[in-house]
Design a protein around this motif. Structure first.
Motif, short mmCIF file in Angstrom:
data_model
loop_
_atom_site.label_atom_id
_atom_site.label_comp_id
_atom_site.label_asym_id
_atom_site.label_seq_id
_atom_site.Cartn_x
_atom_site.Cartn_y
_atom_site.Cartn_z
N ALA A 1 0.84 -1.20 0.00
CA ALA A 1 0.00 0.00 0.00
C ALA A 1 0.87 1.25 0.00
CB ALA A 1 -0.94 0.00 1.21
N GLU A 2 0.35 2.30 -0.64
CA GLU A 2 1.07 3.57 -0.70
C GLU A 2 0.08 4.71 -0.50
OE1 GLU A 2 3.24 3.95 -4.30
OE2 GLU A 2 4.48 2.16 -3.98
N ALA A 3 0.59 5.83 -0.02
CA ALA A 3 -0.23 7.03 0.16
C ALA A 3 0.67 8.25 0.15
CB ALA A 3 -1.04 6.96 1.46
N LEU B 1 -5.20 4.38 5.18
CA LEU B 1 -4.02 3.53 5.00
C LEU B 1 -3.88 2.51 6.12
CD1 LEU B 1 -1.48 3.10 3.23
CD2 LEU B 1 -0.29 4.67 4.76
N ILE B 2 -4.20 2.93 7.34
CA ILE B 2 -4.11 2.02 8.48
C ILE B 2 -5.09 0.86 8.34
CG2 ILE B 2 -4.54 1.88 10.98
CD1 ILE B 2 -3.46 4.75 11.18
N ALA B 3 -6.21 1.08 7.65
CA ALA B 3 -7.24 0.03 7.51
C ALA B 3 -6.94 -0.94 6.38
CB ALA B 3 -8.59 0.68 7.26
N THR B 4 -5.85 -0.79 5.66
CA THR B 4 -5.54 -1.68 4.54
C THR B 4 -4.99 -3.02 5.04
OG1 THR B 4 -3.30 -0.76 4.32
CG2 THR B 4 -5.07 0.26 3.02
N PRO B 5 -5.17 -4.10 4.27
CA PRO B 5 -4.59 -5.39 4.66
C PRO B 5 -3.07 -5.36 4.73
CG PRO B 5 -6.31 -5.71 3.01
CD PRO B 5 -6.07 -4.23 3.10
N ALA B 6 -2.43 -4.52 3.91
CA ALA B 6 -0.97 -4.44 3.94
C ALA B 6 -0.48 -3.92 5.28
CB ALA B 6 -0.47 -3.55 2.81
N MET B 7 -1.18 -2.94 5.83
CA MET B 7 -0.78 -2.41 7.14
C MET B 7 -0.98 -3.48 8.22
SD MET B 7 0.44 0.29 8.72
CE MET B 7 0.08 1.78 7.76
N ALA B 8 -2.06 -4.22 8.14
CA ALA B 8 -2.30 -5.26 9.14
C ALA B 8 -1.34 -6.43 9.01
CB ALA B 8 -3.74 -5.76 9.02
N ALA B 9 -0.73 -6.60 7.84
CA ALA B 9 0.19 -7.72 7.65
C ALA B 9 1.46 -7.58 8.46
CB ALA B 9 0.52 -7.87 6.17
N GLY B 10 1.82 -6.35 8.85
CA GLY B 10 2.97 -6.15 9.73
C GLY B 10 4.29 -5.91 9.04
N ARG C 1 8.07 16.77 8.88
CA ARG C 1 6.79 16.29 8.33
C ARG C 1 6.71 14.76 8.42
NH1 ARG C 1 8.24 20.30 4.15
NH2 ARG C 1 7.05 22.19 4.64
N ALA C 2 7.82 14.07 8.11
CA ALA C 2 7.81 12.61 8.24
C ALA C 2 7.62 12.18 9.68
CB ALA C 2 9.12 12.04 7.68
N GLU C 3 8.19 12.92 10.63
CA GLU C 3 8.02 12.60 12.05
C GLU C 3 6.57 12.81 12.49
OE1 GLU C 3 10.88 15.10 13.90
OE2 GLU C 3 12.56 13.71 13.56
N LEU C 4 5.89 13.82 11.93
CA LEU C 4 4.48 14.04 12.26
C LEU C 4 3.64 12.84 11.81
CD1 LEU C 4 4.10 17.82 11.31
CD2 LEU C 4 4.12 16.85 13.61
N VAL C 5 3.93 12.34 10.62
CA VAL C 5 3.20 11.16 10.14
C VAL C 5 3.53 9.94 11.00
CG1 VAL C 5 2.92 9.58 8.19
CG2 VAL C 5 3.06 12.05 7.80
N ARG C 6 4.79 9.78 11.35
CA ARG C 6 5.18 8.65 12.20
C ARG C 6 4.47 8.69 13.54
NH1 ARG C 6 10.81 9.38 14.85
NH2 ARG C 6 9.47 10.93 15.85
N ASP C 7 4.43 9.86 14.18
CA ASP C 7 3.79 9.98 15.49
C ASP C 7 2.30 9.65 15.40
OD1 ASP C 7 6.27 10.72 16.42
OD2 ASP C 7 5.83 12.88 16.45
N TYR C 8 1.66 10.04 14.30
CA TYR C 8 0.24 9.74 14.17
C TYR C 8 0.02 8.23 14.01
CZ TYR C 8 -4.61 10.11 12.63
OH TYR C 8 -5.99 9.99 12.53
N LEU C 9 0.86 7.58 13.25
CA LEU C 9 0.73 6.13 13.09
C LEU C 9 0.95 5.42 14.42
CD1 LEU C 9 2.64 5.56 9.71
CD2 LEU C 9 0.16 5.63 10.08
N ILE C 10 1.94 5.85 15.17
CA ILE C 10 2.20 5.23 16.48
C ILE C 10 1.00 5.46 17.41
CG2 ILE C 10 3.67 5.31 18.52
CD1 ILE C 10 6.00 6.00 16.66
#
Length: 207
Positions: A72-74, A96-105, A130-139
Motif C-alpha cells: 500500500a502507498e499514500a 491507509l491504516i485500515a488496509t490489509p498491507a498495514m495489518a500484515a505487519g 513532516r515525516a516525524e508528524l506522520v510517524r507519530d500519528y501512526l504510532i
C-alpha cells in the motif's frame, strides 16, 4: 392319469375358445400400465428431482484461495498547514491504516519532501519534521514504532514546479511538493533451506 386327462382337455379347450377381443384388452391394459409408470417417472424428473449420484466419484468442493495482499502507498499532503497534519491528511492515514498491507505487519517507509523556499539544509529539516508528524500519528493509532523508517529528501524531488516561468514563486506547486510519501511493504517470508540427510557413518570394523 386317465381321470385327469378329461379335465386337462377341458381347460385347454376353454383357453383356445377365449375370444381375441379379450386377449387384446388384456394386452392393452398391460401397455397402459407401463405408459403410466413412465409418465410418472418423467414428471419426477421434470420437477427437479436430484439425480442419482455415483458413489464412485463423490463431488468434492475446491477450497477457495485466500485473497492476495498487495503493498500500500499514500501521499500525505501539507497544503494548508505546512508543518501540521490537517483533517485531509488524517483521513488519508486512517484509510491507509485500515488496509490489509498495514495489518500484515511489514515495514513502513516515510519519505519527507519540501518546497524550494529557503536553504537546502533547512528544507531537509522541514521534510524530516513532516515525516516525524506522520510517524507519530501512526504510532498513536497503534502501529509499532520499529516498523517505521524515516528518509528526509528535502526539495530534491518535486512533484510540481516550485516557480513560474518568470521566476516568481508558484504557491500551488510549492504546496504539492510539501508532502510525505508512505510506502507499506509486505513482511518478508523466510523460507528455511531444505534439510539434506547426512550420510551414515561406516561401521567400525571389528578385529
Amino acid at each position: 392319469m386317465t381321470r385327469l386327462a378329461p379335465a386337462m382337455l377341458l381347460l385347454c379347450a376353454l383357453s383356445a375358445c377365449e375370444p381375441p377381443e379379450a386377449r387384446n384388452a388384456a394386452a392393452n391394459a398391460t401397455m397402459d400400465a407401463d405408459n403410466a409408470a413412465n409418465a410418472n417417472m418423467a414428471k419426477v424428473s421434470d420437477n427437479g428431482a436430484e439425480p442419482a449420484r455415483s458413489i464412485l466419484r463423490p463431488e468434492v468442493a475446491e477450497p477457495e484461495e485466500p485473497p492476495r495482499i498487495e503493498p500500500a502507498e499514500a501521499v500525505i499532503g501539507f497544503v494548508a498547514t505546512p508543518m501540521k497534519l490537517d483533517d485531509a491528511a488524517r483521513e488519508s492515514l486512517d484509510a491507509l491504516i485500515a488496509t490489509p498491507a498495514m495489518a500484515a505487519g511489514g515495514p513502513i517507509t516515510l519519505r519527507g519532501h519540501s518546497d524550494s523556499r529557503g536553504a537546502d539544509g533547512d528544507n531537509k529539516v522541514a521534510s524530516r519534521i513532516r515525516a516525524e508528524l506522520v510517524r507519530d500519528y501512526l504510532i498513536e493509532k497503534g502501529v509499532a514504532k520499529d516498523r517505521i523508517s524515516l528518509i528526509a529528501i528535502g526539495e530534491g524531488r518535486p512533484l510540481a514546479p516550485n516557480v513560474k516561468p518568470d521566476g516568481s514563486d508558484d504557491p500551488e506547486g510549492q504546496a504539492k511538493n510539501r508532502r510525505v510519501e508512505v510506502i507499506v511493504a509486505l513482511p518478508t517470508v523466510v523460507v528455511p533451506p531444505p534439510v539434506t540427510p547426512q550420510a551414515a557413518e561406516p561401521e567400525a570394523k571389528t578385529r
